[in-house]
Enzyme design. Structure first.
Site, PDB file in Angstrom:
ATOM      1  N   CYS A   1       0.737  -1.212   0.063  1.00 24.32           N
ATOM      2  CA  CYS A   1       0.074   0.171  -0.001  1.00 24.32           C
ATOM      3  C   CYS A   1       1.052   1.271  -0.109  1.00 24.32           C
ATOM      4  O   CYS A   1       1.609   1.662   0.910  1.00 24.32           O
ATOM      5  CB  CYS A   1      -0.878   0.017   1.245  1.00 24.32           C
ATOM      6  SG  CYS A   1      -1.789   1.479   1.514  1.00 24.32           S
TER       7      CYS A   1
ATOM      8  N   CYS B   1      -0.011   4.050   2.392  1.00 27.86           N
ATOM      9  CA  CYS B   1       0.315   3.219   3.797  1.00 27.86           C
ATOM     10  C   CYS B   1       2.067   3.644   4.057  1.00 27.86           C
ATOM     11  O   CYS B   1       2.449   4.145   5.345  1.00 27.86           O
ATOM     12  CB  CYS B   1       0.449   1.943   4.097  1.00 27.86           C
ATOM     13  SG  CYS B   1      -1.412   1.282   3.712  1.00 27.86           S
TER      14      CYS B   1
END
Length: 259
Positions: free
Chosen positions: A182, A185
């Site tokens: 991600c 993230c």
């Protein structure tokens, strides 16, 4: 000789420890690791309780890379249960005293094998890039004295440890639900590290990999990441989804700490 306190060992002395004829709980830690320090009172009490029956030996992970590799330690505190010189099981985390006591009793020949204990832990190696964007270099064996007590990073949570940490914490807990693939993230990761340092002693800052821990992610209905949840008294009190700026994350946590 009977030891009623944990002993320190390393690559030069580990053979003598393993050849002492007693079961061994090998605990990998490092200087300045607050999560490791949570375990110290438990180890002191267990060493007294099992004096003459088992050894509790602590290993500095930074000073003993060969032992880290040998026992496949990836998180701290790393726990290795040894009997007759052979590894019986390994795990990580500041496990509850009752769970460690059950394992030491089992290694000493009392009772059946208990479930593998677990608890809050931190990664052995950090993956944050350096200031110039290059991959981080190896962790030096020795830090200057002024840096020896650097704040710990976020606590690593798992399905098996989530309820224990959230339910037992007397402080608010911020959890970053994330995954390695991600991109947002990764963008938020430096802010999570910064919060862990800034709120040390006031709140628990933690991370949970949703790919490795799908049960907890499904339980809280995590469908988009990063998802930042703040828990207090075991209940969700804040929800933030997406790559939020540091100041937004800080304000969300500060509302529940008074900071």
């Amino acid at each position: 000789m009977v030891f009623s306190t944990p002993i320190r060992t390393g690559e030069q002395s580990i053979d003598r420890v393993l050849q002492a004829g007693l079961p061994v709980l090998l605990v990998f830690d490092r200087r300045g690791c607050q999560t490791c320090q949570q375990l110290e009172p438990t180890l002191d009490r267990l060493a007294q309780r099992f004096a003459g029956k088992a050894l509790i030996a602590r290993v500095d992970a930074d000073d003993n890379p060969a032992l880290v590799q040998k026992y496949n330690v990836t998180d701290l505190p790393g726990l290795v249960f040894i009997r007759n010189g052979a590894t019986v099981a390994r795990t990580a985390g500041a496990a509850p005293e009752t769970a460690l006591q059950a394992w030491l009793s089992y290694l000493s020949g009392e009772g059946s094998q208990p479930p593998l204990p677990s608890g809050p832990s931190v990664p052995l190696h950090r993956s944050a890039p350096s200031a110039n964007g290059a991959p981080p270099g190896p962790t030096p064996n020795r830090q200057p004295a002024s840096d020896a007590r650097a704040p710990a990073g976020p606590v690593v949570l798992r399905d098996a440890t989530f309820d224990q940490v959230i339910g037992q914490s007397q402080q608010p807990v911020l959890v970053d639900f994330w995954a390695p693939w991600c991109g947002p993230c990764r963008a938020v990761a430096p802010s999570i590290e910064r919060l862990a340092q800034e709120f040390a002693g006031k709140a628990v800052v933690a991370k949970l990999n949703v790919d490795e821990n799908p049960y907890t992610a499904q339980r809280f209905g995590i469908t988009g990441i990063p998802a930042i949840y703040v828990f207090k008294g075991g209940r969700v009190v804040e929800r933030l989804v997406g790559a939020q700026p540091y100041q937004v994350l800080r304000q969300a946590l500060a509302r529940h700490t008074g900071a």
